[in-house]
Design a protein around this motif. Structure first.
Motif, mmCIF file in Angstrom:
data_model
loop_
_atom_site.group_PDB
_atom_site.id
_atom_site.type_symbol
_atom_site.label_atom_id
_atom_site.label_comp_id
_atom_site.label_asym_id
_atom_site.label_seq_id
_atom_site.Cartn_x
_atom_site.Cartn_y
_atom_site.Cartn_z
ATOM 1 N N GLN A 169 -11.284 -15.792 -6.150
ATOM 2 C CA GLN A 169 -12.142 -14.972 -6.004
ATOM 3 C C GLN A 169 -12.459 -15.016 -4.582
ATOM 4 O OE1 GLN A 169 -13.324 -12.205 -7.414
ATOM 5 N NE2 GLN A 169 -11.956 -12.342 -9.166
ATOM 6 N N LEU A 170 -12.972 -16.845 -4.044
ATOM 7 C CA LEU A 170 -13.681 -16.596 -3.094
ATOM 8 C C LEU A 170 -12.988 -17.094 -1.558
ATOM 9 C CD1 LEU A 170 -16.151 -20.001 -3.873
ATOM 10 C CD2 LEU A 170 -16.536 -18.040 -3.536
ATOM 11 N N LEU A 171 -11.388 -17.232 -2.459
ATOM 12 C CA LEU A 171 -10.747 -17.130 -1.247
ATOM 13 C C LEU A 171 -10.425 -15.309 -1.261
ATOM 14 C CD1 LEU A 171 -8.592 -18.251 0.107
ATOM 15 C CD2 LEU A 171 -6.748 -17.752 -1.420
ATOM 16 N N GLY A 172 -10.492 -14.589 -1.701
ATOM 17 C CA GLY A 172 -10.120 -13.490 -0.835
ATOM 18 C C GLY A 172 -11.608 -12.707 0.057
ATOM 19 N N LEU A 173 -12.928 -12.914 -0.968
ATOM 20 C CA LEU A 173 -13.849 -12.639 0.032
ATOM 21 C C LEU A 173 -13.598 -13.558 1.517
ATOM 22 C CD1 LEU A 173 -16.926 -11.501 -0.143
ATOM 23 C CD2 LEU A 173 -17.274 -14.191 -0.759
ATOM 24 N N VAL A 174 -13.485 -15.042 1.535
ATOM 25 C CA VAL A 174 -13.059 -15.284 2.933
ATOM 26 C C VAL A 174 -12.373 -14.950 3.635
ATOM 27 C CG1 VAL A 174 -12.862 -17.180 3.845
ATOM 28 C CG2 VAL A 174 -14.510 -18.318 2.090
ATOM 29 N N VAL A 175 -11.077 -14.370 2.630
ATOM 30 C CA VAL A 175 -10.137 -13.321 3.723
ATOM 31 C C VAL A 175 -10.882 -11.972 4.022
ATOM 32 C CG1 VAL A 175 -8.100 -11.948 3.757
ATOM 33 C CG2 VAL A 175 -8.253 -14.369 2.597
ATOM 34 N N THR A 176 -11.601 -11.737 3.240
ATOM 35 C CA THR A 176 -11.784 -10.166 3.795
ATOM 36 C C THR A 176 -13.122 -10.229 4.630
ATOM 37 O OG1 THR A 176 -10.853 -9.662 1.228
ATOM 38 C CG2 THR A 176 -12.836 -8.053 2.543
ATOM 39 N N VAL A 177 -14.081 -11.294 4.662
ATOM 40 C CA VAL A 177 -14.653 -10.990 5.452
ATOM 41 C C VAL A 177 -14.445 -11.454 6.661
ATOM 42 C CG1 VAL A 177 -17.374 -12.507 5.985
ATOM 43 C CG2 VAL A 177 -17.006 -12.359 4.138
ATOM 44 N N LEU A 178 -13.213 -13.079 6.860
ATOM 45 C CA LEU A 178 -12.532 -13.056 8.343
ATOM 46 C C LEU A 178 -11.705 -11.878 8.645
ATOM 47 C CD1 LEU A 178 -11.470 -16.819 7.328
ATOM 48 C CD2 LEU A 178 -14.354 -15.724 9.007
ATOM 49 N N ALA A 179 -11.231 -11.606 8.174
ATOM 50 C CA ALA A 179 -10.724 -10.062 8.707
ATOM 51 C C ALA A 179 -11.585 -8.414 8.992
ATOM 52 C CB ALA A 179 -9.585 -9.894 7.692
ATOM 53 N N LEU A 180 -12.479 -8.750 8.770
ATOM 54 C CA LEU A 180 -13.489 -7.969 9.122
ATOM 55 C C LEU A 180 -13.481 -6.475 7.497
ATOM 56 C CD1 LEU A 180 -14.019 -7.673 12.935
ATOM 57 C CD2 LEU A 180 -15.271 -8.467 10.866
ATOM 58 N N GLY A 181 -12.758 -6.803 6.475
ATOM 59 C CA GLY A 181 -12.635 -5.865 5.681
ATOM 60 C C GLY A 181 -11.610 -5.548 5.912
ATOM 61 N N VAL A 182 -10.132 -6.083 7.234
ATOM 62 C CA VAL A 182 -9.266 -5.038 6.498
ATOM 63 C C VAL A 182 -8.318 -5.065 5.848
ATOM 64 C CG1 VAL A 182 -6.842 -5.156 8.220
ATOM 65 C CG2 VAL A 182 -9.443 -4.536 9.374
ATOM 66 N N GLN A 183 -8.441 -6.746 5.660
ATOM 67 C CA GLN A 183 -7.503 -7.415 4.063
ATOM 68 C C GLN A 183 -8.175 -7.314 3.294
ATOM 69 O OE1 GLN A 183 -3.770 -8.877 4.698
ATOM 70 N NE2 GLN A 183 -4.221 -8.181 7.570
ATOM 71 N N ALA A 184 -9.062 -6.265 3.026
ATOM 72 C CA ALA A 184 -9.524 -6.363 1.457
ATOM 73 C C ALA A 184 -8.351 -5.775 0.451
ATOM 74 C CB ALA A 184 -10.637 -5.501 1.929
ATOM 75 N N PRO A 185 -7.680 -5.029 0.956
ATOM 76 C CA PRO A 185 -6.305 -4.963 -0.112
ATOM 77 C C PRO A 185 -5.219 -6.115 -0.339
ATOM 78 C CG PRO A 185 -6.241 -2.948 1.633
ATOM 79 C CD PRO A 185 -7.110 -4.322 2.335
ATOM 80 N N MET A 186 -4.962 -6.483 0.235
ATOM 81 C CA MET A 186 -4.535 -7.803 0.455
ATOM 82 C C MET A 186 -5.147 -9.190 -0.945
ATOM 83 S SD MET A 186 -3.342 -11.269 1.951
ATOM 84 C CE MET A 186 -5.729 -11.645 1.451
ATOM 85 N N ALA A 187 -6.557 -9.310 -1.371
ATOM 86 C CA ALA A 187 -7.559 -10.107 -1.368
ATOM 87 C C ALA A 187 -7.648 -9.335 -2.852
ATOM 88 C CB ALA A 187 -8.675 -9.894 -0.853
ATOM 89 N N VAL A 188 -6.928 -8.348 -3.187
ATOM 90 C CA VAL A 188 -7.111 -7.190 -4.877
ATOM 91 C C VAL A 188 -5.545 -7.848 -4.597
ATOM 92 C CG1 VAL A 188 -7.033 -5.386 -5.958
ATOM 93 C CG2 VAL A 188 -8.594 -5.920 -4.227
ATOM 94 N N VAL A 189 -4.582 -7.724 -3.929
ATOM 95 C CA VAL A 189 -3.168 -7.777 -5.103
ATOM 96 C C VAL A 189 -3.611 -9.441 -5.200
ATOM 97 C CG1 VAL A 189 -1.060 -8.570 -4.195
ATOM 98 C CG2 VAL A 189 -2.054 -6.443 -3.222
ATOM 99 N N LEU A 190 -4.194 -10.637 -4.236
ATOM 100 C CA LEU A 190 -4.396 -11.705 -4.760
ATOM 101 C C LEU A 190 -5.020 -12.160 -6.000
ATOM 102 C CD1 LEU A 190 -3.810 -14.318 -3.700
ATOM 103 C CD2 LEU A 190 -6.913 -14.778 -2.787
#
Length: 57
Positions: free
Chosen positions: A24-45
């Protein structure tokens, strides 16, 4: 649910809380660092980890 013994779970998660929180934290970090663009990737993760560690009884 017909066909299942009463009181028996039909599925369970094999991993611990640390793995779930870490994912969950990894998904949050990826989303924040990518300014929300990678949010779907975090959900898949997160969903992939859940599916991979779920055991059907």
């Amino acid at each position: 649910m017909a066909g299942f013994p009463s009181g028996q779970p039909t599925s369970r998660i094999r991993d611990g809380a640390a793995t779930r929180i870490g994912t969950q934290l990894l998904g949050l970090v990826v989303t924040v660092l990518a300014l929300g663009v990678q949010a779907p990737m975090a959900v898949v993760l997160v969903r992939r980890r859940h599916a991979k560690h779920t055991v059907l009884a």
